[in-house]
Design an enzyme around this catalytic site. Structure first.
Site, PDB file in Angstrom:
ATOM      1  N   SER A   1       0.831  -1.197   0.000  1.00 46.59           N
ATOM      2  CA  SER A   1       0.000   0.000   0.000  1.00 46.59           C
ATOM      3  C   SER A   1       0.877   1.262   0.000  1.00 46.59           C
ATOM      4  CB  SER A   1      -0.970  -0.042   1.183  1.00 46.59           C
ATOM      5  OG  SER A   1      -2.020   0.875   1.008  1.00 46.59           O
TER       6      SER A   1
ATOM      7  N   ASP B   1      -5.637  -3.479  -2.459  1.00 45.69           N
ATOM      8  CA  ASP B   1      -4.656  -3.219  -1.403  1.00 45.69           C
ATOM      9  C   ASP B   1      -4.121  -4.512  -0.789  1.00 45.69           C
ATOM     10  OD1 ASP B   1      -3.446  -2.414   1.129  1.00 45.69           O
ATOM     11  OD2 ASP B   1      -4.440  -0.487   0.829  1.00 45.69           O
TER      12      ASP B   1
END
Length: 309
Positions: free
Chosen positions: A43, A158
């Site tokens: 991320s 993510d």
């Protein structure tokens, strides 16, 4: 301490705007003469780590320390018509590509992996080849918020869904020292450090004079604001669906990070307090970067005895 010329596998965890503190960690490692010879990021960790591996972190730091809340709103690239997420993310990705260009991960001087999740196969995807910006995009796409990256028959979101702190097993580690930066540290009263207990006030913006824009910004703030409010200040009946989604996502990431640390502890762990900011506070880089430097210095001084000559 004999820390100069140590080879570091730097592992940068997931956590939204808290990930800006990764920049401060990198600056501290550089000052100590450590060699970052491998980077794995998830991320925001993938974004910061990828830019560093590409030699473009200075440009990003200069830019992100100058933006305000309205700039964040502009780059969110909102899409109210999308069924996959209300933030397209195209504008920020275009900005990154302006700095980096069309670079493949294989051409980077520092080996780099971005960790994503394929929601179709429900598996982690470690991206260590192909287009760097696509890899970053795949790693930062928070489900329901950012639209996912669809590529090679996968729907990539993510990496924090499955592995917010991607520490490889000991059997896969080389001779490098693993330094992991978790953005899920325990909440404390002074998350910016004992020497900087107060958050520097945000600059006064012209937008504050525009009541319509200010109300819109406040509504956007409310969408993301649930994750680190004190329990006694929350009114459960006021929580929106977005509040619940973000709260669930952060709780899941923090729990998974703790399990990961228990199962595969790094050589050195740097923890950033989870209450240092909210997930969307990208306009607070001027405070978050020094905080990352502070916690890196504090953690490494405490843990580095075994590296002494």
């Amino acid at each position: 301490m004999g820390v100069k010329n140590k080879n570091i596998h730097l592992i940068l965890g997931s956590g939204g705007a808290r990930g800006l503190s990764h920049i401060g960690v990198i600056r501290y490692l550089q000052e100590q003469g450590m060699n970052i010879t491998r980077i794995t990021g998830c991320s925001m960790g993938a974004l910061v780590g990828g830019l560093y591996a590409a030699g473009k972190l200075d440009e990003y730091q200069s830019w992100v320390t100058q933006i305000n809340r309205l700039d964040v709103l502009r780059f969110l690239d909102l899409s109210l018509n999308s069924s996959n997420g209300f933030v397209k993310g195209d504008k920020i990705m275009d900005k990154l590509r302006d700095w980096v260009g069309d670079i493949d991960i294989e051409s980077l001087e520092i080996p780099f992996s971005a960790v994503s999740s394929d929601i179709l196969s429900q598996k982690e995807v470690w991206i260590n080849q192909g287009d760097l910006i696509d890899a970053i995009r795949a790693s930062i796409s928070v489900p329901g918020i950012f639209t996912p990256l669809v590529k090679n028959g996968m729907v990539l979101v993510d990496g924090g869904i499955l592995n917010p702190l991607p520490i490889p097993p000991k059997s896969m580690q080389g001779n490098e020292i693993t330094v992991a930066v978790s953005l899920s540290g325990r909440a404390i009263k002074q998350p910016f450090g004992e020497e900087r207990p107060h958050i520097v006030a945000e600059s006064t913006l012209n937008v504050q004079q525009n009541s319509t824009v200010n109300r819109f910004l406040q509504n956007l703030q409310d969408i993301f604001s649930s994750e680190h409010k004190e329990v006694e200040k929350r009114n459960p009946t006021d929580m929106s669906l977005s509040d619940i989604m973000i709260g669930m996502f952060n709780a899941m990431q923090d729990t998974l990070a703790r399990y990961q640390l228990a199962g595969s502890p790094p050589d050195i762990l740097i923890e950033i307090p989870a209450n240092i900011c909210s997930s969307h506070d990208f306009h607070k880089a001027k405070q978050l970067i020094p905080a990352g430097y502070y916690w890196a210095e504090k953690s490494i001084r405490q843990q580095l005895d075994f590296l002494s000559d």
